[in-house]
Scaffold this active site. Structure first.
Site, short mmCIF file in Angstrom:
data_model
loop_
_atom_site.label_atom_id
_atom_site.label_comp_id
_atom_site.label_asym_id
_atom_site.label_seq_id
_atom_site.Cartn_x
_atom_site.Cartn_y
_atom_site.Cartn_z
N LYS A 1 11.05 41.16 -9.16
CA LYS A 1 11.08 40.17 -10.05
C LYS A 1 11.39 40.68 -11.31
CE LYS A 1 9.91 36.00 -9.34
NZ LYS A 1 11.18 35.17 -9.01
N GLU B 1 9.83 31.50 -18.42
CA GLU B 1 9.12 30.28 -16.81
C GLU B 1 8.08 31.81 -15.96
OE1 GLU B 1 11.99 30.40 -16.58
OE2 GLU B 1 11.82 31.53 -14.01
N SER C 1 8.20 41.60 -0.47
CA SER C 1 8.36 41.02 -1.59
C SER C 1 7.55 41.80 -3.01
CB SER C 1 9.10 39.79 -2.48
OG SER C 1 7.68 38.78 -1.72
#
Lengths: 273, 408
Positions: B101, B123, B390
């Site tokens: 991220k 969000e 990830s």
């Protein structure tokens, strides 16, 4: 002629401004909607925006979000809304009705089926909040072909180029969102609204409605001085939520509020705060 | 034209079009009140995406703050046990903050700074994007508000506390299903209200244009590195790529630089939750249909009336009823194969990697690992699979322990 266009012509000839209440279909219960529509007309509504409830109303504040939740809890759907319109039309063939909602329920039904269903039920206009003009041709064209006005939003941030582009696709009226925010936000600034409306009027002849942030008769009267139509939503929907358990009192008090706005708009010098 | 003929003619680098369309998907489906903000963002993005100074600053941040490049690790023991293809893990779990991220938030923050914005909003579902947003906001001294469903706040207490430590305000969202989709709605409402000084950092490749393409380009560093690393180490491309898909940002980040390499098979793995047949899942591409939500046309999980339905996955980061529009398009033209694995299969993948390779993966990434356990044995030992690891699994320890009846 489309009922919306006809209604604005009548009003213009009479030197009056349109009062447009908004309620969410099926809120608080599906069976309360048609009696409420008739009560709104009786109280002085010239045109009504009927909200189609959606699970994710991105442009709405908490009041209308809750109304959507109440309506969806009781099984309201786009098909159900069209049924309510059909029922309303059995006794009222004059008051223009505009459906206001989000695109996904329409996509889900299919554009052709929706347009045919809306025409047969007696819908006069469709305002799809999350469908800007860039993406709208596919829906706006069949709507217009069926005699239904595609209604679009304009915002304080809309450029002259966007206003022209939107006005080319729009029929009926343009809905000017008076502030940066969601439905039910803080009060609007009438002077700012007047300035922007003056700019928009140089670019289109369509009637201009103003909504978002109109909470009381005095504001309605002030906006009616500069706009062709005043849209009132969250204030009415909030009251409906409060009185959900007492349908008669709900209709009476919402009717009184609409009546007070009507009176203030027609006689602005006697408006009360 | 057949899907196969179409996909052989496509130059994937040419999508989306100027208005953000991937075929019939993507676009900009928002209220007029947001259009000007999206134009402003698009203008800034197009000005800086190829600006050498901007890109140099981004590269430096990725190297020195995020810790890139991440290794491409050969999971030899796991490969041997599965008895098929060689498995390589792209170690996004080793990034600062523990997931992919941050690649995106570092990029968007640089853009926000250049646009003169002083307030970041985001969000979050599992909290990984929220933490990555709060992290870059702290570093730049910007105000940060993270919208998070009240259900998710309850499920992800650790990440909530991390965000607060970083100085962010975590704003509980109590509307709708009180999860990620509702947090996104609320962030949009904030943005439209405070648009002048606020930059909205969307955490995945969804939302109105330019978010899907912008987030893709910030995440494509994953695939660019993996491609270079494979070529440098082995002199050839991998035979297959595997990544989990919720919104789809880690997947598109790995896939995109390989889309034009038609010999590379690509698999996106969705969350089948308790099983697609039970209705309790988040397998949008495998079980949904096209619609419009959160500013773009894409596959959605919605009922017969077009109302968005609630989703379920053991992994909060995959618990979303939509998916990035580029994935919807890649599914339709057949370039990427989308499959789904259940909670139980993902948990087995979680334990396998932990025990066999000594790496604790995030539950999201465990979905990709679970599919690798099915795919690898069907390939030869001289073939290679790259799977996107990830994120790391520390945040999921409590969830896994609870499922096994262990109180920590």
């Amino acid at each position: 002629m489309n009922r919306i266009t006809h209604r604005f012509q009548e009003l213009r000839q009479a030197g009056r401004k349109a009062l447009i209440p908004y309620i969410t279909a099926g809120d608080p219960r599906p069976e309360s909607t048609v009696p409420m529509l008739h009560a709104l007309v009786k109280a002085g509504a010239d045109l009504i925006e009927l909200g189609v409830p959606f699970s994710d109303p991105m442009a709405d504040g908490p009041v209308i979000q809750k109304a959507c939740e109440r309506a969806l809890t009781h099984g309201m759907s786009l098909r159900g809304v069209l049924e309510l319109v059909r029922e309303f039309r059995q006794t009222d063939v004059e008051t223009p009705l505009v459906l206001m909602g989000y695109l996904n329920p329409i996509e889900s039904m299919g554009y052709a089926a929706f347009v045919a269903g809306a025409r047969d039920a007696g819908v006069d206009g469709v305002l799809t909040v999350d469908l800007p003009p860039e993406e709208a041709a596919e829906l706006a064209e069949p709507l217009e072909a069926a005699g239904i006005a595609p209604i679009f939003l304009l915002a304080p941030t809309s450029s002259a180029e966007r206003i022209q582009r939107t006005a080319r696709l729009a029929r009926g009226y343009l809905y000017y969102v008076s502030l940066k925010g969601v439905t039910g936000s803080a009060a609007l600034d009438v002077a700012e609204v007047a300035n922007k409306l003056a700019e928009i009027r140089t670019l289109t002849d369509l009637p201009l409605g103003v909504g978002f942030g109109i909470k009381d008769p005095a504001t309605a009267a002030a906006v009616a001085q500069v706009a062709d139509a005043v849209v009132v939503g969250s204030t009415l929907v909030g009251k409906m939520g409060e009185l959900a358990d007492d349908p008669e009192r709900m209709r009476r008090e919402v009717g009184e509020l609409v009546g007070a706005m009507r009176k203030a708009m027609d006689r602005p010098d006697q408006a009360e705060g | 034209m057949t899907a196969k003929a179409l996909r052989n003619k496509v130059d994937y680098s040419q999508f989306p079009d100027r208005a953000g369309h991937f075929g019939r998907y993507g676009g900009r489906f928002v209220a007029e009140t947001l259009m000007e903000a999206l134009h402003e963002l698009d203008d800034a993005w197009r000005a800086y995406r190829s600006d050498p100074e901007f890109l140099a600053e981004l590269d430096l941040d990725l190297a020195r703050y995020v810790g890139r490049p991440t290794p491409l690790y050969h999971a030899e023991r796991w490969s041997r046990q599965l008895g098929g293809a060689q498995i390589y893990l792209k170690r996004e779990d080793l990034n600062h903050t523990g997931a992919h991220k941050i690649n995106n938030t570092v990029g968007q923050a640089l853009l926000a700074k250049r646009m003169g914005k002083t307030r970041l909003i985001a969000e979050t579902g599992a909290g990984q994007h929220g933490v990555a947003s709060a992290t870059v906001a702290a570093r730049l001294g910007m105000e940060c508000v993270v919208y998070m469903g009240s259900e998710d706040i309850h499920r992800q207490a650790l990440n909530v506390y991390r965000m607060r430590l970083l100085g962010a305000t975590v704003q509980p969202v109590t509307s709708g299903s009180r999860t990620l989709k509702d947090a996104l709605n609320e962030a949009m409402r904030d943005w439209v209200t405070n648009v002048d000084r606020t930059f909205y950092m969307i955490g995945t490749v969804a939302g109105p244009h330019p978010y899907p393409v912008m987030v893709r380009e910030f995440q494509a560093v994953i695939g660019r590195e993996a491609r270079e690393q494979m070529l440098a180490d082995h002199g050839c491309l991998p035979d297959a790529l595997v990544a989990c898909v919720g919104g789809g940002s880690n997947a598109i980040g790995l896939f995109h630089p390989f889309l034009n390499d038609s010999e590379v098979a690509i698999y996106g793995v969705e969350a089948a939750g308790s099983g697609i047949a039970t209705g309790r899942h988040a397998a949008t591409l495998c079980a949904g249909r096209p619609g419009v939500l959160h500013g773009n046309r894409t596959y959605l999980l919605n009922d017969a009336n077009g109302q968005i339905t609630e989703t379920h996955s053991v992994s909060a980061g995959l618990d979303y009823p939509g998916v990035g529009p580029e994935h919807a398009w890649l599914k339709d033209i057949g370039r990427v194969h989308y499959v789904a694995v259940t909670d139980d299969e993902a948990l087995r993948g979680f334990h396998d990697l932990t025990r066999i390779e000594g790496i604790i993966p995030a539950l999201e990434s465990s979905h990709a690992l679970a599919y690798v356990t099915q795919l690898a044995p069907t390939l030869r030992p001289d073939q290679r699979i790259v799977v996107n690891l990830s994120g790391r699994g520390d945040k999921d320890i409590y969830t896994v322990a609870k499922l096994e009846g262990i109180q920590l």
